[in-house]
Design a protein around this motif. Structure first.
Motif, PDB file in Angstrom:
ATOM      1  N   TYR B 147      31.289  26.020  48.980  1.00  0.00           N
ATOM      2  CA  TYR B 147      32.386  26.197  49.927  1.00  0.00           C
ATOM      3  C   TYR B 147      32.684  27.676  50.188  1.00  0.00           C
ATOM      4  O   TYR B 147      33.242  28.012  51.221  1.00  0.00           O
ATOM      5  CB  TYR B 147      33.637  25.453  49.445  1.00  0.00           C
ATOM      6  CG  TYR B 147      34.265  26.007  48.190  1.00  0.00           C
ATOM      7  CD1 TYR B 147      35.198  27.041  48.272  1.00  0.00           C
ATOM      8  CD2 TYR B 147      33.924  25.517  46.937  1.00  0.00           C
ATOM      9  CE1 TYR B 147      35.772  27.566  47.127  1.00  0.00           C
ATOM     10  CE2 TYR B 147      34.489  26.035  45.794  1.00  0.00           C
ATOM     11  CZ  TYR B 147      35.410  27.056  45.881  1.00  0.00           C
ATOM     12  OH  TYR B 147      35.969  27.581  44.761  1.00  0.00           O
ATOM     13  N   GLU B 148      32.318  28.551  49.242  1.00  0.00           N
ATOM     14  CA  GLU B 148      32.617  29.981  49.464  1.00  0.00           C
ATOM     15  C   GLU B 148      31.839  30.544  50.661  1.00  0.00           C
ATOM     16  O   GLU B 148      32.445  31.055  51.598  1.00  0.00           O
ATOM     17  CB  GLU B 148      32.351  30.776  48.187  1.00  0.00           C
ATOM     18  CG  GLU B 148      33.414  30.519  47.114  1.00  0.00           C
ATOM     19  CD  GLU B 148      33.243  31.408  45.884  1.00  0.00           C
ATOM     20  OE1 GLU B 148      34.066  31.302  44.971  1.00  0.00           O
ATOM     21  OE2 GLU B 148      32.274  32.209  45.841  1.00  0.00           O
ATOM     22  N   GLN B 150      30.479  28.780  52.893  1.00  0.00           N
ATOM     23  CA  GLN B 150      30.788  27.946  54.056  1.00  0.00           C
ATOM     24  C   GLN B 150      32.091  28.410  54.718  1.00  0.00           C
ATOM     25  O   GLN B 150      32.248  28.296  55.937  1.00  0.00           O
ATOM     26  CB  GLN B 150      30.883  26.471  53.627  1.00  0.00           C
ATOM     27  CG  GLN B 150      30.689  25.473  54.750  1.00  0.00           C
ATOM     28  CD  GLN B 150      29.267  25.439  55.312  1.00  0.00           C
ATOM     29  OE1 GLN B 150      28.925  26.183  56.215  1.00  0.00           O
ATOM     30  NE2 GLN B 150      28.435  24.573  54.759  1.00  0.00           N
ATOM     31  N   TYR B 151      33.021  28.956  53.929  1.00  0.00           N
ATOM     32  CA  TYR B 151      34.225  29.560  54.507  1.00  0.00           C
ATOM     33  C   TYR B 151      33.834  30.730  55.409  1.00  0.00           C
ATOM     34  O   TYR B 151      34.341  30.887  56.516  1.00  0.00           O
ATOM     35  CB  TYR B 151      35.172  30.018  53.388  1.00  0.00           C
ATOM     36  CG  TYR B 151      36.136  31.101  53.798  1.00  0.00           C
ATOM     37  CD1 TYR B 151      37.277  30.798  54.541  1.00  0.00           C
ATOM     38  CD2 TYR B 151      35.898  32.434  53.467  1.00  0.00           C
ATOM     39  CE1 TYR B 151      38.144  31.809  54.939  1.00  0.00           C
ATOM     40  CE2 TYR B 151      36.756  33.439  53.862  1.00  0.00           C
ATOM     41  CZ  TYR B 151      37.880  33.121  54.600  1.00  0.00           C
ATOM     42  OH  TYR B 151      38.726  34.118  54.997  1.00  0.00           O
ATOM     43  N   ASP B 182      36.538  21.646  54.561  1.00  0.00           N
ATOM     44  CA  ASP B 182      37.857  22.273  54.565  1.00  0.00           C
ATOM     45  C   ASP B 182      37.746  23.798  54.543  1.00  0.00           C
ATOM     46  O   ASP B 182      38.431  24.490  55.301  1.00  0.00           O
ATOM     47  CB  ASP B 182      38.678  21.787  53.366  1.00  0.00           C
ATOM     48  CG  ASP B 182      39.188  20.365  53.583  1.00  0.00           C
ATOM     49  OD1 ASP B 182      39.039  19.861  54.714  1.00  0.00           O
ATOM     50  OD2 ASP B 182      39.714  19.759  52.635  1.00  0.00           O
ATOM     51  N   ALA B 183      36.872  24.331  53.687  1.00  0.00           N
ATOM     52  CA  ALA B 183      36.724  25.787  53.616  1.00  0.00           C
ATOM     53  C   ALA B 183      36.229  26.324  54.953  1.00  0.00           C
ATOM     54  O   ALA B 183      36.716  27.353  55.444  1.00  0.00           O
ATOM     55  CB  ALA B 183      35.751  26.162  52.494  1.00  0.00           C
ATOM     56  N   PHE B 184      35.283  25.605  55.548  1.00  0.00           N
ATOM     57  CA  PHE B 184      34.754  26.007  56.854  1.00  0.00           C
ATOM     58  C   PHE B 184      35.882  26.047  57.888  1.00  0.00           C
ATOM     59  O   PHE B 184      36.019  27.008  58.647  1.00  0.00           O
ATOM     60  CB  PHE B 184      33.671  25.009  57.277  1.00  0.00           C
ATOM     61  CG  PHE B 184      33.072  25.273  58.633  1.00  0.00           C
ATOM     62  CD1 PHE B 184      31.993  26.134  58.778  1.00  0.00           C
ATOM     63  CD2 PHE B 184      33.576  24.645  59.767  1.00  0.00           C
ATOM     64  CE1 PHE B 184      31.433  26.367  60.021  1.00  0.00           C
ATOM     65  CE2 PHE B 184      33.020  24.882  61.015  1.00  0.00           C
ATOM     66  CZ  PHE B 184      31.949  25.745  61.143  1.00  0.00           C
ATOM     67  N   ILE B 186      39.113  26.275  57.388  1.00  0.00           N
ATOM     68  CA  ILE B 186      40.082  27.332  57.084  1.00  0.00           C
ATOM     69  C   ILE B 186      39.579  28.664  57.642  1.00  0.00           C
ATOM     70  O   ILE B 186      40.321  29.407  58.287  1.00  0.00           O
ATOM     71  CB  ILE B 186      40.326  27.414  55.554  1.00  0.00           C
ATOM     72  CG1 ILE B 186      41.088  26.166  55.089  1.00  0.00           C
ATOM     73  CG2 ILE B 186      41.091  28.677  55.199  1.00  0.00           C
ATOM     74  CD1 ILE B 186      41.116  25.988  53.576  1.00  0.00           C
ATOM     75  N   GLY B 187      38.268  28.939  57.454  1.00  0.00           N
ATOM     76  CA  GLY B 187      37.683  30.149  58.012  1.00  0.00           C
ATOM     77  C   GLY B 187      37.708  30.135  59.529  1.00  0.00           C
ATOM     78  O   GLY B 187      38.066  31.125  60.177  1.00  0.00           O
ATOM     79  N   GLU B 190      41.143  30.855  60.817  1.00  0.00           N
ATOM     80  CA  GLU B 190      41.575  32.225  60.582  1.00  0.00           C
ATOM     81  C   GLU B 190      41.215  33.104  61.791  1.00  0.00           C
ATOM     82  O   GLU B 190      41.963  34.003  62.170  1.00  0.00           O
ATOM     83  CB  GLU B 190      40.900  32.752  59.304  1.00  0.00           C
ATOM     84  CG  GLU B 190      41.381  34.130  58.915  1.00  0.00           C
ATOM     85  CD  GLU B 190      40.789  34.586  57.587  1.00  0.00           C
ATOM     86  OE1 GLU B 190      40.523  33.719  56.713  1.00  0.00           O
ATOM     87  OE2 GLU B 190      40.586  35.801  57.416  1.00  0.00           O
ATOM     88  N   ARG B 319      35.765  39.816  53.595  1.00  0.00           N
ATOM     89  CA  ARG B 319      36.151  38.595  52.870  1.00  0.00           C
ATOM     90  C   ARG B 319      35.177  38.303  51.727  1.00  0.00           C
ATOM     91  O   ARG B 319      35.581  37.874  50.648  1.00  0.00           O
ATOM     92  CB  ARG B 319      36.192  37.413  53.838  1.00  0.00           C
ATOM     93  CG  ARG B 319      37.374  37.428  54.793  1.00  0.00           C
ATOM     94  CD  ARG B 319      38.660  37.030  54.082  1.00  0.00           C
ATOM     95  NE  ARG B 319      39.783  36.996  54.995  1.00  0.00           N
ATOM     96  CZ  ARG B 319      40.685  37.984  55.116  1.00  0.00           C
ATOM     97  NH1 ARG B 319      40.605  39.067  54.358  1.00  0.00           N
ATOM     98  NH2 ARG B 319      41.685  37.870  55.977  1.00  0.00           N
ATOM     99  N   ILE B 330      40.534  31.098  49.035  1.00  0.00           N
ATOM    100  CA  ILE B 330      40.258  30.375  50.284  1.00  0.00           C
ATOM    101  C   ILE B 330      41.284  29.267  50.489  1.00  0.00           C
ATOM    102  O   ILE B 330      41.871  29.130  51.565  1.00  0.00           O
ATOM    103  CB  ILE B 330      38.830  29.794  50.261  1.00  0.00           C
ATOM    104  CG1 ILE B 330      37.806  30.930  50.214  1.00  0.00           C
ATOM    105  CG2 ILE B 330      38.595  28.898  51.472  1.00  0.00           C
ATOM    106  CD1 ILE B 330      36.395  30.490  49.937  1.00  0.00           C
TER     107      ILE B 330
END
Lengths: 308, 370
Positions: B147-148, B150-151, B182-184, B186-187, B190, B319, B330
């Motif tokens: 997920y990191e 992917q964000y 979800d991480a994607f 959120i990014g 942003e 980031r 994240i």
């Protein structure tokens, strides 16, 4: 959904139905001659790997298609040689062919996994492709998509309107009677099996050179079995294959579209829908036993040894 | 699928029974280390769920194995078994134990229970299982924080989308998948709060035809960036053919989308394999759950497409550095669920324990959450 989305949905269905139609048309001819070849899945795998390897080395996806057809035909001839010439059990031989095809394709394709080729380009049919709706749905695809439709009608004509087709059906109904009438039972069965193999190989090569232009072990992913199921679904009538293949492809692609459109339906249920649809259709067909009996080739799966 | 290997494996399963108890028993040394009586060189086995090929999940593990062989040349000797279905993994593990392997990596979530079963049977062998969560005295597990990166790909997608619609192709409703989506998102938000994510579940890890159909479906619904958590390059091919963008998964897929690939999530297992083998050799191994992120190098960001504007590249790099330094969370509040309800209040962030069991989509993700 708007008109454009419907057109792309229906266009995707026509393409997704193509490998099923090709393989099922071949299997239908084979079964009409009395040979039950359960090796469709394996023959498709061999066609897919041969098609990909040929396209990779020659740079031509069309040569890849030809190679797939040739390799599939070779598998079909092998099946006929075993079951007609040596009267081996058809079910066991077909299953063995599926397993063999899987293994052989994995072996041949091992070093090609992850390689890329130039995919078969779409050929829009001039004039027809610009018809609103129908043009985009039917006439803006790669060559095998048209050929799959062509073969369905050609085989319909062949089986019901030509002398050779009558011979083939007679051989499938009762090889002993056909033989006593002087009809060439074994050559007919050889030819039918070769055709069935060629069409399965064509279907496989379509997958690896046009649909998903890549080679990966197991990429046929059960479509050969669906093709065999479609033949029963169509009660051995070529034109009904169209309905079956479109129904199956339509439910499969449609469930993805409904998700993208944001419909809230359980995804496991959606994934099971194509199979449920076919089961339901089979049950509806089976309610009329006469129809099945009238259409099933009477000697299907039975070995034939000519009395001399 | 790989029926040609059936006979070997069945035979191996039968003969492996004799391997029990030939060596002295392992022991728990001081410091909680689990030590085994070592034979030199250390034989290391790897079990892969797919054929290795040249791309994808198993290929990345194979790259890791080769990296380990190179780094620890002379100290280890490794082999791999590919295309092992869940039903056959137990037999394969027994075969590896029987042929003297003392450290075995099993690289699929679905191998968790068979690995645990075999680990209990063979205490003189150390097992490491990827992406699962169970542990035993001689069985550790490891996973990447996919997920990191992917964000970070979400940041890129938010800047590059013109239609403000992103498509995401999903395999199965498990926490790992909710985390990456979800991480994607959120990014994505942003950079571009107006963008939304359409999801399509395909219920498979690998099926080129189905992944292709899903990608085409998303294209038809108007998305112009496709992300996926499935393993085949088919979605990348579709993106390339339709002149839109896609995010690579597992491997660099630039061959399949020379113009389409924006960036991607790359798995990089080599350093972990070297470290684990070294610990076993030195008697410093113990059963642990490892969850490696960008900092550990276990997951990486694929090269960025030259079409991405410089200020977005700078944001991604900032980031990335912050995540590696541990100064950026994240999953920090306020986070809202799909229905708009507040899930994580401002000032709070989800901890690892919650993330490991995550089962919901954030606001902006369209489609059913299972």
């Amino acid at each position: 959904m708007n008109a454009a989305a419907w057109i792309s949905l229906l266009s995707a269905v026509v393409v997704a139905a193509t490998p099923l139609l090709l393989a099922a048309t071949g299997e239908l001819v084979c079964e009409r001659a009395g040979l039950l070849n359960l090796g469709v899945e394996g023959m498709m795998a061999v066609g897919a790997v041969s098609g990909f390897i040929t396209a990779y080395h020659t740079g031509s996806a069309y040569l890849g298609l030809l190679a797939g057809i040739g390799a599939g035909a070779a598998c079909g001839i092998l099946f006929a040689w075993l079951t007609v010439q040596w009267v081996a059990d058809q079910v066991a031989t077909g299953l063995a062919l599926t397993i063999f095809g899987h293994g052989l394709s994995g072996f041949l394709g091992h070093s090609y996994a992850g390689d890329t080729i130039t995919a078969l380009a779409p050929l829009a049919i001039p004039g027809l492709a610009s018809i609103p709706w129908l043009g985009a749905i039917f006439f803006d695809h790669s060559l095998p998509v048209y050929l799959a439709l062509f073969f369905v009608f050609a085989i319909y004509w062949f089986l019901y309107r030509s002398r050779a087709g009558l011979t083939l059906r007679s051989v499938g109904e009762d090889p002993a009677v056909a033989h006593s009438l002087g009809l060439p039972v074994n050559p007919t069965r050889h030819a039918a099996a070769a055709f069935g193999g060629a069409m399965a190989g064509f279907a496989g090569a379509f997958l690896s050179t046009a649909y998903t232009p890549m080679w990966a072990e197991g990429m046929v992913a059960g479509q050969g079995w669906i093709a065999i199921g479609l033949v029963v679904f169509a009660t051995w009538r070529p034109l009904r294959l169209l309905g079956g293949a479109w129904l199956f492809a339509g439910v499969g692609v449609g469930q993805l579209f409904s998700q993208a459109a944001g419909l809230s339906i359980n995804t496991y249920l959606l994934s099971a829908l194509p199979y449920l649809a076919v089961l339901l259709a089979l049950v509806l067909i089976s309610r009329d036993p006469l129809r099945i009996r009238l259409n099933t080739p009477a000697s299907l799966g039975k070995p034939f040894r000519a009395e001399t | 699928m790989n029926t040609r290997r059936d006979f070997l494996k069945k035979a191996a399963g039968l003969s492996a029974l004799g391997a029990l108890g030939v060596t002295p028993l392992p022991s728990l040394a001081a410091g909680g280390y689990y030590t085994i009586p070592l034979k030199k060189p250390l034989k290391v086995g790897f079990v892969y769920i797919d054929p290795v090929g040249n791309i994808g999940w198993s290929y990345q593990h194979e790259l890791g194995r080769r990296y380990m062989d190179k780094k620890l040349a002379g100290l280890v000797e490794s082999t791999y078994v590919e295309n092992v279905s869940d039903a056959r993994v137990e037999g394969v593990l027994r075969q590896l134990v029987d042929t003297g392997h003392q450290l075995i990596f099993t690289t699929s979530f679905s191998y968790m229970n068979p690995t645990l079963k075999v680990a209990r049977m063979y205490p003189q062998v150390i097992f490491e299982q990827a992406t699962g969560f169970k542990l035993a005295p001689n069985m550790g597990n490891y996973n990447g924080r996919f997920y990191e990166p992917q964000y970070l790909t979400g940041l890129v997608a938010g800047a590059m989308t013109k239609s403000n619609k992103i498509g995401f192709i999903l395999p199965f409703p498990i926490p790992e998948v909710y985390r990456v989506v979800d991480a994607f998102t959120i990014g994505l938000h942003e950079v571009n709060p107006k963008a939304s994510v359409s999801t399509v579940w395909v219920n498979t890890w690998y099926d080129p035809a189905k992944e292709r159909e899903a990608a085409q479906t998303l294209v038809a619904s108007g998305v112009d960036v496709i992300a996926t958590h499935t393993d085949s390059p088919a979605p990348m091919q579709v993106a390339e053919a339709h002149g839109i963008y896609a995010i690579a998964q597992d491997s660099n897929q630039i061959k399949y989308g020379p113009r389409a690939q924006l960036t991607g999530v790359i798995d990089h297992w080599g350093p972990y394999y070297v470290e684990t083998a070294r610990r076993v050799l030195e008697g410093h191994w113990r059963a642990e759950a490892t969850w490696g992120g960008l900092k550990s190098g276990m997951v990486e960001l694929a090269p960025l497409n030259p079409a991405i504007p410089q200020e977005v590249v700078d944001l991604v790099n900032t980031r990335k550095a912050q995540i590696e330094a541990g100064s950026f969370e994240i999953f920090k509040g306020p986070l809202y669920g799909q229905d708009g309800a507040l899930k994580v209040p401002a000032g709070k962030a989800l901890d690892d324990k919650t993330l490991l069991g995550l089962q919901w989509f954030v606001k902006g993700v369209q489609g059913k959450a299972s």
